[in-house]
Design a protein around this motif. Structure first.
Motif, PDB file in Angstrom:
ATOM      1  N   ALA A 126      -3.391  -5.580 -25.616  1.00 39.12           N
ATOM      2  CA  ALA A 126      -2.876  -4.849 -24.181  1.00 39.12           C
ATOM      3  C   ALA A 126      -1.837  -6.485 -22.984  1.00 39.12           C
ATOM      4  CB  ALA A 126      -4.221  -4.822 -23.196  1.00 39.12           C
ATOM      5  N   LEU A 127      -2.540  -8.034 -23.531  1.00 44.05           N
ATOM      6  CA  LEU A 127      -2.018  -8.495 -23.004  1.00 44.05           C
ATOM      7  C   LEU A 127      -0.234  -9.680 -23.865  1.00 44.05           C
ATOM      8  CD1 LEU A 127      -4.971 -11.514 -23.096  1.00 44.05           C
ATOM      9  CD2 LEU A 127      -3.092 -10.490 -20.920  1.00 44.05           C
ATOM     10  N   GLU A 128      -0.372  -8.656 -25.320  1.00 44.37           N
ATOM     11  CA  GLU A 128       1.184  -8.772 -26.076  1.00 44.37           C
ATOM     12  C   GLU A 128       0.633 -10.196 -26.747  1.00 44.37           C
ATOM     13  OE1 GLU A 128       4.062  -5.987 -25.854  1.00 44.37           O
ATOM     14  OE2 GLU A 128       3.826  -7.095 -24.221  1.00 44.37           O
ATOM     15  N   THR A 129       0.290 -11.046 -27.241  1.00 49.03           N
ATOM     16  CA  THR A 129      -0.151 -12.701 -27.051  1.00 49.03           C
ATOM     17  C   THR A 129       0.946 -13.134 -28.099  1.00 49.03           C
ATOM     18  OG1 THR A 129      -2.286 -11.793 -29.049  1.00 49.03           O
ATOM     19  CG2 THR A 129      -2.401 -12.493 -26.204  1.00 49.03           C
ATOM     20  N   GLY A 130       0.918 -12.229 -29.577  1.00 49.45           N
ATOM     21  CA  GLY A 130       2.403 -12.533 -30.063  1.00 49.45           C
ATOM     22  C   GLY A 130       3.436 -12.723 -29.856  1.00 49.45           C
ATOM     23  N   ALA A 131       3.435 -11.916 -28.714  1.00 50.19           N
ATOM     24  CA  ALA A 131       4.523 -12.452 -28.131  1.00 50.19           C
ATOM     25  C   ALA A 131       4.859 -13.394 -26.629  1.00 50.19           C
ATOM     26  CB  ALA A 131       5.495 -11.375 -27.480  1.00 50.19           C
ATOM     27  N   PHE A 132       3.639 -13.637 -25.922  1.00 47.51           N
ATOM     28  CA  PHE A 132       2.965 -14.333 -25.058  1.00 47.51           C
ATOM     29  C   PHE A 132       1.388 -14.951 -25.477  1.00 47.51           C
ATOM     30  CE2 PHE A 132       5.012  -9.951 -23.404  1.00 47.51           C
ATOM     31  CZ  PHE A 132       6.538 -10.944 -22.832  1.00 47.51           C
ATOM     32  N   PRO A 133       1.811 -16.099 -26.045  1.00 43.66           N
ATOM     33  CA  PRO A 133       0.656 -16.592 -26.548  1.00 43.66           C
ATOM     34  C   PRO A 133      -0.036 -17.455 -25.167  1.00 43.66           C
ATOM     35  CG  PRO A 133       2.555 -17.713 -27.520  1.00 43.66           C
ATOM     36  CD  PRO A 133       3.106 -16.833 -26.962  1.00 43.66           C
ATOM     37  N   THR A 134       0.449 -17.695 -24.231  1.00 48.26           N
ATOM     38  CA  THR A 134       0.143 -18.760 -22.800  1.00 48.26           C
ATOM     39  C   THR A 134       0.520 -18.030 -21.345  1.00 48.26           C
ATOM     40  OG1 THR A 134       0.981 -20.431 -24.399  1.00 48.26           O
ATOM     41  CG2 THR A 134       0.509 -21.273 -22.142  1.00 48.26           C
ATOM     42  N   GLU A 153     -17.950 -36.013  -1.891  1.00 41.61           N
ATOM     43  CA  GLU A 153     -18.212 -34.753  -1.743  1.00 41.61           C
ATOM     44  C   GLU A 153     -18.207 -33.640  -2.704  1.00 41.61           C
ATOM     45  OE1 GLU A 153     -17.996 -34.495   2.729  1.00 41.61           O
ATOM     46  OE2 GLU A 153     -18.722 -37.028   3.098  1.00 41.61           O
ATOM     47  N   ALA A 154     -18.655 -32.603  -2.554  1.00 44.93           N
ATOM     48  CA  ALA A 154     -17.906 -31.616  -2.983  1.00 44.93           C
ATOM     49  C   ALA A 154     -17.240 -31.106  -2.319  1.00 44.93           C
ATOM     50  CB  ALA A 154     -18.821 -29.723  -3.363  1.00 44.93           C
ATOM     51  N   VAL A 155     -15.588 -29.835  -2.597  1.00 47.53           N
ATOM     52  CA  VAL A 155     -14.968 -29.694  -0.693  1.00 47.53           C
ATOM     53  C   VAL A 155     -14.350 -28.378  -1.978  1.00 47.53           C
ATOM     54  CG1 VAL A 155     -14.137 -32.009  -0.807  1.00 47.53           C
ATOM     55  CG2 VAL A 155     -12.694 -30.974  -2.795  1.00 47.53           C
ATOM     56  N   SER A 156     -14.041 -26.929  -0.794  1.00 45.40           N
ATOM     57  CA  SER A 156     -13.411 -26.613  -1.499  1.00 45.40           C
ATOM     58  C   SER A 156     -12.216 -26.138  -0.408  1.00 45.40           C
ATOM     59  CB  SER A 156     -14.672 -25.055  -1.062  1.00 45.40           C
ATOM     60  OG  SER A 156     -15.631 -25.257  -1.375  1.00 45.40           O
ATOM     61  N   VAL A 157     -11.196 -25.798  -1.543  1.00 40.67           N
ATOM     62  CA  VAL A 157      -9.415 -25.690  -1.052  1.00 40.67           C
ATOM     63  C   VAL A 157      -9.041 -24.995  -1.863  1.00 40.67           C
ATOM     64  CG1 VAL A 157      -9.884 -27.876  -0.648  1.00 40.67           C
ATOM     65  CG2 VAL A 157      -9.230 -27.624  -2.681  1.00 40.67           C
ATOM     66  N   ILE A 158      -7.636 -24.111  -1.564  1.00 40.41           N
ATOM     67  CA  ILE A 158      -6.980 -23.499  -1.150  1.00 40.41           C
ATOM     68  C   ILE A 158      -5.344 -23.611  -2.098  1.00 40.41           C
ATOM     69  CG2 ILE A 158      -5.445 -21.328  -0.887  1.00 40.41           C
ATOM     70  CD1 ILE A 158      -8.662 -20.820  -0.491  1.00 40.41           C
ATOM     71  N   ALA A 159      -5.126 -23.310  -3.618  1.00 42.01           N
ATOM     72  CA  ALA A 159      -4.610 -23.920  -3.996  1.00 42.01           C
ATOM     73  C   ALA A 159      -3.249 -22.847  -4.626  1.00 42.01           C
ATOM     74  CB  ALA A 159      -4.535 -24.312  -5.697  1.00 42.01           C
ATOM     75  N   VAL A 160      -2.055 -23.045  -3.849  1.00 40.57           N
ATOM     76  CA  VAL A 160      -1.297 -22.517  -4.214  1.00 40.57           C
ATOM     77  C   VAL A 160      -0.183 -23.032  -4.892  1.00 40.57           C
ATOM     78  CG1 VAL A 160       0.880 -21.445  -2.680  1.00 40.57           C
ATOM     79  CG2 VAL A 160      -0.983 -22.097  -1.135  1.00 40.57           C
ATOM     80  N   GLY A 161      -0.037 -21.595  -6.084  1.00 36.12           N
ATOM     81  CA  GLY A 161       1.343 -22.218  -6.961  1.00 36.12           C
ATOM     82  C   GLY A 161       2.097 -20.745  -8.200  1.00 36.12           C
ATOM     83  N   ASP A 162       2.556 -21.029  -9.244  1.00 37.26           N
ATOM     84  CA  ASP A 162       2.652 -19.756  -9.883  1.00 37.26           C
ATOM     85  C   ASP A 162       1.987 -19.268 -10.871  1.00 37.26           C
ATOM     86  OD1 ASP A 162       4.987 -19.683  -7.797  1.00 37.26           O
ATOM     87  OD2 ASP A 162       6.537 -20.881  -9.420  1.00 37.26           O
ATOM     88  N   LEU A 163       1.851 -18.364 -11.600  1.00 38.49           N
ATOM     89  CA  LEU A 163       0.637 -18.210 -12.138  1.00 38.49           C
ATOM     90  C   LEU A 163       1.727 -17.099 -12.962  1.00 38.49           C
ATOM     91  CD1 LEU A 163      -2.555 -17.421 -13.796  1.00 38.49           C
ATOM     92  CD2 LEU A 163      -2.625 -15.873 -12.543  1.00 38.49           C
ATOM     93  N   THR A 164       1.425 -17.526 -14.855  1.00 40.32           N
ATOM     94  CA  THR A 164       1.856 -16.902 -15.083  1.00 40.32           C
ATOM     95  C   THR A 164       1.350 -16.556 -16.547  1.00 40.32           C
ATOM     96  OG1 THR A 164       4.179 -18.710 -15.092  1.00 40.32           O
ATOM     97  CG2 THR A 164       4.152 -16.994 -17.074  1.00 40.32           C
ATOM     98  N   ILE A 165       1.849 -15.013 -16.277  1.00 38.50           N
ATOM     99  CA  ILE A 165       0.747 -13.781 -17.724  1.00 38.50           C
ATOM    100  C   ILE A 165       1.874 -13.126 -18.036  1.00 38.50           C
ATOM    101  CG2 ILE A 165      -0.956 -12.979 -17.988  1.00 38.50           C
ATOM    102  CD1 ILE A 165      -2.176 -14.285 -15.543  1.00 38.50           C
ATOM    103  N   HIS A 166       1.816 -12.659 -20.100  1.00 40.84           N
ATOM    104  CA  HIS A 166       2.799 -12.048 -20.455  1.00 40.84           C
ATOM    105  C   HIS A 166       4.266 -11.620 -19.836  1.00 40.84           C
ATOM    106  CE1 HIS A 166       3.193  -7.300 -20.945  1.00 40.84           C
ATOM    107  NE2 HIS A 166       2.742  -7.445 -21.833  1.00 40.84           N
TER     108      HIS A 166
END
Length: 207
Positions: A126-134, A153-166
């Motif tokens: 499903a992930l086609e890891t042969g072509a998209f391994p990371t 101290e422990a903190v809770s925050v929101i991180a905004v970014g780009d996620l690359t899959i497949h």
């Protein structure tokens, strides 16, 4: 007989969700963390993902790992939770003051296994890891940890970014919890544990 076989295959024996507290406890079992002001305030600089401390498996998962949880609902069978994880995670982030200015993490998807081995090949297909391994997450906006982070101290925050899959990159918002634990048990350096979670639609990434 078929229904019974499918239920055995898809029975809901998924491991618990990520527990940052359990991971921190595991790391600190064999050491007394230095929580002095000097150690806790030394958060500026470049932090690197620790691939040595703790252990990665589906039961304990006290070491570094990344993965997914998917709810399945099948007619006449019921619901189950499919969990996939891998301990092959690399990356780093930089802190100036108490602000994370840049961060990037890479996950080797070719080593993902699930809580049911008969799923593993299907996940790789499903992930086609042969072509998209990371898979990659890259921070795109500065992330302020707040003054408490410098005091351990422990903190809770929101991180905004780009996620690359497949091979597909999309914006992502991650809920992040950071727990400063003092001095790393294997080196005289500050150490911290963190977890980050987000919810995605697989079809958004062509999966």
């Amino acid at each position: 007989a078929i229904g019974g076989g499918l239920w055995w295959f898809l029975r809901d024996d998924a491991p618990d969700e990520v527990s940052l507290d359990a991971a921190v406890d595991q790391v600190t079992d064999d050491t007394t963390p230095d929580t002095s002001e000097a150690a806790a305030s030394a958060i500026e600089g470049t932090w690197t993902v620790d691939t040595e401390t703790g252990a990665f498996d589906f039961e304990s998962a006290t070491g570094t790992f990344a993965g997914f949880r998917v709810q399945e609902e099948l007619a006449a069978i019921g619901s189950a939770t499919a969990v996939g994880r891998t301990g092959d995670v690399t990356g780093s982030f930089a802190i100036e003051g108490t602000t994370v200015t840049q961060a990037e993490f890479d996950v080797d998807l070719t080593t993902i296994t699930t809580n049911e081995s008969r799923r593993d090949d299907r996940v790789q297909e499903a992930l086609e890891t042969g072509a998209f391994p990371t898979a990659t997450f890259t921070l795109t906006e500065p992330l302020d940890l707040g003054a408490g982070a410098a005091d351990g101290e422990a903190v809770s925050v929101i991180a905004v970014g780009d996620l690359t899959i497949h091979g597909v990159t999309r914006p992502a918002v991650l809920a992040v919890t950071v727990n400063q634990i003092g001095t790393h048990p294997m080196a005289n350096d500050p150490a911290a544990g963190f977890d980050a979670t987000t919810t995605i639609k697989r079809t958004d990434f062509g999966i």
